[in-house]
Scaffold this motif. Structure first.
Motif, mmCIF file in Angstrom:
data_model
loop_
_atom_site.group_PDB
_atom_site.id
_atom_site.type_symbol
_atom_site.label_atom_id
_atom_site.label_comp_id
_atom_site.label_asym_id
_atom_site.label_seq_id
_atom_site.Cartn_x
_atom_site.Cartn_y
_atom_site.Cartn_z
ATOM 1 N N LEU A 164 1.163 -0.991 0.296
ATOM 2 C CA LEU A 164 0.181 0.135 -0.376
ATOM 3 C C LEU A 164 0.882 1.083 -0.356
ATOM 4 O O LEU A 164 1.822 1.578 0.737
ATOM 5 N N ALA A 165 0.523 2.332 -0.824
ATOM 6 C CA ALA A 165 1.989 2.884 -1.422
ATOM 7 C C ALA A 165 0.937 4.574 -0.851
ATOM 8 O O ALA A 165 -0.400 4.682 -1.422
ATOM 9 N N ASN A 166 1.062 5.380 0.387
ATOM 10 C CA ASN A 166 0.699 6.476 0.361
ATOM 11 C C ASN A 166 1.251 7.440 0.068
ATOM 12 O O ASN A 166 2.095 8.288 0.335
ATOM 13 N N GLY A 167 -0.078 9.200 -0.274
ATOM 14 C CA GLY A 167 0.610 9.743 -0.734
ATOM 15 C C GLY A 167 0.908 11.006 0.119
ATOM 16 O O GLY A 167 1.756 11.888 -0.277
ATOM 17 N N HIS A 168 -0.153 10.972 1.034
ATOM 18 C CA HIS A 168 0.111 11.402 2.059
ATOM 19 C C HIS A 168 0.480 13.343 1.756
ATOM 20 O O HIS A 168 0.391 14.271 2.519
ATOM 21 N N GLY A 169 -0.762 13.615 0.844
ATOM 22 C CA GLY A 169 -0.931 14.717 0.366
ATOM 23 C C GLY A 169 0.290 15.560 -0.699
ATOM 24 O O GLY A 169 -0.314 16.594 -1.062
ATOM 25 N N ASP A 170 1.012 14.866 -1.129
ATOM 26 C CA ASP A 170 1.820 14.790 -1.718
ATOM 27 C C ASP A 170 1.658 14.707 -3.568
ATOM 28 O O ASP A 170 0.785 14.577 -3.406
ATOM 29 N N GLU A 171 2.842 15.200 -4.419
ATOM 30 C CA GLU A 171 2.112 14.833 -5.778
ATOM 31 C C GLU A 171 2.209 13.982 -6.317
ATOM 32 O O GLU A 171 3.022 12.514 -5.469
ATOM 33 N N ALA A 172 1.046 13.518 -7.303
ATOM 34 C CA ALA A 172 0.728 11.760 -7.127
ATOM 35 C C ALA A 172 2.164 11.138 -8.297
ATOM 36 O O ALA A 172 2.215 12.142 -8.528
ATOM 37 N N VAL A 173 2.330 10.077 -8.066
ATOM 38 C CA VAL A 173 2.988 8.965 -8.167
ATOM 39 C C VAL A 173 3.219 8.745 -9.341
ATOM 40 O O VAL A 173 1.283 8.193 -9.701
ATOM 41 N N SER A 174 3.925 8.593 -9.710
ATOM 42 C CA SER A 174 3.204 7.887 -11.496
ATOM 43 C C SER A 174 2.685 5.718 -11.423
ATOM 44 O O SER A 174 4.052 5.189 -10.496
ATOM 45 N N GLU A 175 1.862 5.564 -12.130
ATOM 46 C CA GLU A 175 1.736 4.203 -11.857
ATOM 47 C C GLU A 175 3.023 2.980 -12.212
ATOM 48 O O GLU A 175 3.231 2.191 -11.482
ATOM 49 N N SER A 176 3.888 3.697 -13.123
ATOM 50 C CA SER A 176 4.893 3.161 -13.559
ATOM 51 C C SER A 176 5.494 2.346 -12.415
ATOM 52 O O SER A 176 5.862 1.301 -12.296
ATOM 53 N N THR A 177 6.066 3.213 -11.767
ATOM 54 C CA THR A 177 6.539 3.616 -10.426
ATOM 55 C C THR A 177 6.598 2.102 -10.009
ATOM 56 O O THR A 177 7.419 1.842 -8.827
ATOM 57 N N LEU A 178 5.060 1.817 -9.375
ATOM 58 C CA LEU A 178 4.287 1.242 -8.092
ATOM 59 C C LEU A 178 4.341 -0.418 -9.317
ATOM 60 O O LEU A 178 4.245 -1.183 -8.086
ATOM 61 N N LYS A 179 4.581 -0.319 -10.452
ATOM 62 C CA LYS A 179 4.288 -1.811 -11.184
ATOM 63 C C LYS A 179 5.176 -2.757 -10.412
ATOM 64 O O LYS A 179 6.729 -2.523 -10.717
ATOM 65 N N GLY A 180 4.886 -3.995 -10.229
ATOM 66 C CA GLY A 180 5.711 -5.367 -10.151
ATOM 67 C C GLY A 180 5.932 -5.272 -8.580
ATOM 68 O O GLY A 180 7.302 -6.363 -8.437
ATOM 69 N N LEU A 181 5.613 -3.920 -7.348
ATOM 70 C CA LEU A 181 6.728 -4.439 -6.285
ATOM 71 C C LEU A 181 5.655 -4.905 -5.842
ATOM 72 O O LEU A 181 6.703 -4.753 -3.972
ATOM 73 N N GLY A 182 4.792 -5.663 -6.116
ATOM 74 C CA GLY A 182 4.166 -6.075 -4.867
ATOM 75 C C GLY A 182 3.192 -7.450 -5.615
ATOM 76 O O GLY A 182 2.903 -6.963 -6.895
ATOM 77 N N SER A 183 2.440 -8.584 -5.190
ATOM 78 C CA SER A 183 1.967 -9.371 -5.298
ATOM 79 C C SER A 183 0.318 -8.575 -5.879
ATOM 80 O O SER A 183 0.030 -8.304 -7.172
ATOM 81 N N VAL A 184 0.066 -7.872 -5.108
ATOM 82 C CA VAL A 184 -0.967 -6.375 -5.343
ATOM 83 C C VAL A 184 -0.714 -5.131 -4.687
ATOM 84 O O VAL A 184 0.192 -5.433 -3.948
ATOM 85 N N VAL A 185 -0.557 -3.665 -5.445
ATOM 86 C CA VAL A 185 -0.114 -2.455 -5.510
ATOM 87 C C VAL A 185 -1.248 -2.109 -4.935
ATOM 88 O O VAL A 185 -2.394 -1.674 -6.464
ATOM 89 N N ARG A 186 -1.374 -1.256 -3.678
ATOM 90 C CA ARG A 186 -2.578 -0.374 -4.346
ATOM 91 C C ARG A 186 -2.088 1.571 -3.416
ATOM 92 O O ARG A 186 -0.797 1.767 -2.887
ATOM 93 N N TYR A 187 -2.524 2.396 -4.164
ATOM 94 C CA TYR A 187 -1.945 3.893 -3.653
ATOM 95 C C TYR A 187 -3.792 4.278 -3.101
ATOM 96 O O TYR A 187 -4.262 4.168 -3.939
#
Length: 372
Positions: A164-187
């Motif tokens: 689970l990637a948390n934004g904490h109100g910061d600028e949204a992250v690119s989905e491409s940077t999250l792919k492959g980091l888990g069996s399931v990745v959520r933002y």
């Protein structure tokens, strides 16, 4: 100093004094030394009772009995001496009890306060590297690039990795940077917890600000604890996981595959069923909340209740279960410690049915052949 006699009486009772013994001892302390008749009068007890209790008081070191005088007098031993003797006895008893006490045979429970942000990052990476079965991670999205090698390696090792990637109100992250980091990745764009749990035993948690470089004076707690970790994972899956957007799903394992962790089997089965496959399962199970021996049952998976991937099908956030048709009945099976389902599973083997027209006996024969 004013003495609260009722309080003193209650505290004496915690050390084994009866009401009458406490009254007699308090009365003697007030007199210092007294004849049996005088003590009986002040304590509101009979003279016979005083003589009966003196032996017990003397054995405890509370009084000195001057029976060589006529009439016999009783003198209270200095309370400081009494307390010192009692403390020595309690210390000796503590040592003996500690030598007997074994609260958790074979269980390793440790806690550590971490004050350094760099140490926290290294500890999280180390925990993920050591994972054998399951990783649950909820961290600020900005921290994930540092953890990417460990998370990707965990997925490659067939570790169920929920990120689970948390934004904490910061600028949204690119989905491409999250792919492959888990069996399931959520933002989740909002601020979630800073939490890592590995294999239901090890983990770490802290305020998110601690690792985000915002001048926080908070600290992190690292732990090894088989009761704390499941509770934190339950909170993670129940309170935060459902709120986040699903970004990435890893390909499920090739089947047949055997799982010692129930959620991992649920994840794999869900992925195959959503693609239209028919699955069979060999499950070691027993009635929930029992000490009965596990037995092996075989059948077709007719339904999965789960909250790991979307769309979810459970009614309780932490509910994960199989519905198995063994040819004679439908079995609802949950994981270890199941509270909703009548059965709990210890180990699950999944396989794909190549022909949906096969009967259950044919599937059983095929399973036996695969296991030989």
């Amino acid at each position: 100093m004013t003495v609260d006699e009722p309080t003193v009486r209650e505290r004496l009772k915690t050390f084994g004094f009866s009401d009458k013994e406490a009254d007699t001892y308090i009365a003697l302390l007030g007199q210092g030394e007294a004849k049996a008749s005088e003590l009986a009068q002040h304590a509101g007890v009979s003279k016979r009772y005083v003589y009966n209790v003196l032996g017990s008081f003397e054995d405890r070191g509370l009084v000195e009995v001057n029976d060589h005088e006529t009439p016999t007098t009783i003198r209270a031993v200095d309370p400081a001496v009494v307390i010192r003797r009692l403390s020595d006895q309690l210390s000796s008893l503590e040592t003996q009890l500690e030598s007997i006490h074994n609260p958790d045979p074979g269980e390793d429970r440790r806690y550590e306060v971490i004050k350094s942000k760099s140490t926290v990052k290294k500890r999280i990476a180390s925990l993920v590297r050591q994972a054998e079965n399951e990783v649950n991670v909820s961290v600020p999205a900005s921290l994930l690039p540092d953890l990417a090698p460990e998370l990707e390696a965990a997925v490659d090792r067939r570790v169920l990795t929920l990120v689970l990637a948390n934004g904490h109100g910061d600028e949204a992250v690119s989905e491409s940077t999250l792919k492959g980091l888990g069996s399931v990745v959520r933002y989740w764009a909002d601020g979630g917890p800073m939490l890592v749990c590995v294999d239901r035993r090890h983990g770490l948690f802290s305020p998110p600000e601690f690792v985000m470089g915002r001048g926080s004076d908070h600290q992190a707690i690292s732990f090894t604890e088989d009761r704390l970790s499941p509770a934190l994972v339950g909170s993670f899956l129940g309170n935060y996981w459902p709120l986040a957007e699903e970004i990435h799903l890893h390909e499920p394992d090739e089947l047949p595959a055997t799982y010692d962790r129930f959620r991992h089997a649920i994840f794999a089965a869900t992925r195959y069923l959503k693609r239209g496959y028919t699955l069979v399962a060999e499950i070691e199970l027993r009635p929930a909340d029992s000490n009965e021996a596990f037995e092996t049952r075989f059948g077709t998976i007719t339904d999965v209740t789960q909250g790991l991937v979307k769309p979810t099908t459970n009614s309780i956030p932490i509910e994960n279960a199989f519905l198995i048709d063994d040819g004679t009945e439908q079995l609802s099976v949950g994981g270890p410690g199941a509270i909703v389902e009548p059965y709990e599973a210890r180990r699950v083997t999944l396989d794909v049915v190549e022909s949906s027209g096969q009967s259950v006996p044919e599937l059983i024969a095929r399973s036996d052949a695969l296991n030989r």
